[in-house]
Design a protein around this motif. Structure first.
Motif, PDB file in Angstrom:
ATOM      1  N   ARG A  80      -5.806   9.611  -4.145  1.00  0.00           N
ATOM      2  CA  ARG A  80      -5.228   9.558  -2.805  1.00  0.00           C
ATOM      3  C   ARG A  80      -6.047   8.675  -1.876  1.00  0.00           C
ATOM      4  NH1 ARG A  80      -1.166  11.980  -0.403  1.00  0.00           N
ATOM      5  NH2 ARG A  80      -1.134  12.189   1.867  1.00  0.00           N
ATOM      6  N   LEU A  83      -5.282   4.952  -2.089  1.00  0.00           N
ATOM      7  CA  LEU A  83      -4.037   4.382  -1.576  1.00  0.00           C
ATOM      8  C   LEU A  83      -4.290   3.441  -0.405  1.00  0.00           C
ATOM      9  CD1 LEU A  83      -1.702   7.523  -1.675  1.00  0.00           C
ATOM     10  CD2 LEU A  83      -1.715   5.571  -3.254  1.00  0.00           C
ATOM     11  N   ARG A 111       5.540   6.612   1.306  1.00  0.00           N
ATOM     12  CA  ARG A 111       5.783   8.059   1.247  1.00  0.00           C
ATOM     13  C   ARG A 111       4.604   8.761   0.583  1.00  0.00           C
ATOM     14  NH1 ARG A 111      10.685   6.802  -1.020  1.00  0.00           N
ATOM     15  NH2 ARG A 111      10.236   8.197  -2.786  1.00  0.00           N
ATOM     16  N   GLN A 112       4.011   8.108  -0.419  1.00  0.00           N
ATOM     17  CA  GLN A 112       2.826   8.685  -1.052  1.00  0.00           C
ATOM     18  C   GLN A 112       1.675   8.840  -0.065  1.00  0.00           C
ATOM     19  OE1 GLN A 112       2.174   6.040  -4.528  1.00  0.00           O
ATOM     20  NE2 GLN A 112       2.309   7.932  -5.726  1.00  0.00           N
TER      21      GLN A 112
END
Length: 248
Positions: A80, A83, A111-112
């Motif tokens: 995460r 990203l 969206r992630q």
């Protein structure tokens, strides 16, 4: 989009004795590198370990010895965090695209990152408009050419505004006009670019080039001299009939 003022972390990418082996075969051996420059090239022949190095930096695989850190974080353990830290452009867009339409592909990464569907769609449309491709939004990805799909993958990366972008032979299979367009686009980006390639011409004006050979660093330094030495060595090797043993 906020690309023009995007910061680049000074901590960069750190490899400390990083090695990678699989099936008893060592692909990378004891690499210690600190990558902080704005433009970095990784040069090497096929089989030198270039793409494995990119996968290590991206956290797609973990080192079998040593460590890798991106902005102080282990990329294989905190996807995460990566990203916003790292974006990746592979040489084959068909290995990267997963959604049927352009708009959906662009919105997925957003969206992630925690944006709502509405926010992601709005940002995706803004990216397309900023690059003169607003009319692509609802187009099926299957209708795009190879070069257009590669551009779509890059736009999907840019939409997420990572601080570093890893490029794996990004011009493979592209015609000359698309290479020129992507070169122009990449050249104007504020992000740190780490480009994996076998072509010294692609990185000879970079800040730094690392020549990888048999999973180890053969040369590391200013782009011009390293790219020049690599080119001379490839010419020397090309003078030998090294593949004659394959004739049966």
């Amino acid at each position: 989009m906020r690309q023009t003022n995007l910061p680049t972390s000074d901590t960069g990418i750190l490899l400390d004795g990083a090695s990678y082996a699989v099936g008893g075969r060592t692909i990378l051996s004891g690499l210690t590198l600190r990558l902080t420059e704005r433009r970095i090239g990784i040069l090497g022949q096929n089989g030198s370990g270039k793409t494995t190095l990119l996968r290590l930096m991206a956290g797609l695989i973990a080192p079998t010895a040593g460590s890798v850190a991106v902005e102080g974080t282990d990329p294989a353990k905190d996807r995460r965090a990566m990203l916003s830290a790292l974006g990746i452009l592979f040489q084959n867009p068909d290995h990267q695209i997963i959604f049927p339409t352009v708009e959906e592909e662009l919105a997925f990464g957003l969206r992630q990152m925690g944006r709502s569907g509405t926010e992601a769609r709005k940002a995706a449309l803004a990216v397309l408009a900023a690059h003169g491709r607003a009319h692509w939004a609802r187009a099926p990805v299957a209708t795009l050419s190879h070069g257009q799909r590669q551009l779509l993958c890059l736009l999907a990366v840019l939409a997420m505004e990572p601080r570093t972008i890893l490029l794996d032979e990004p011009f493979a299979g592209l015609d000359l006009p698309m290479q020129i367009r992507l070169t122009r686009l990449l050249g104007g980006l504020p992000q740190r670019l780490v480009t994996i390639t076998h072509d010294p011409a692609m990185v000879e004006d970079y800040d730094r080039v690392i020549w990888l050979e048999a999973g180890q660093v053969r040369r590391d330094g200013p782009a011009g001299p390293v790219a020049g030495e690599y080119r001379a060595e490839m010419r020397r090797l090309g003078g030998f009939d090294a593949d004659t043993h394959l004739a049966g």
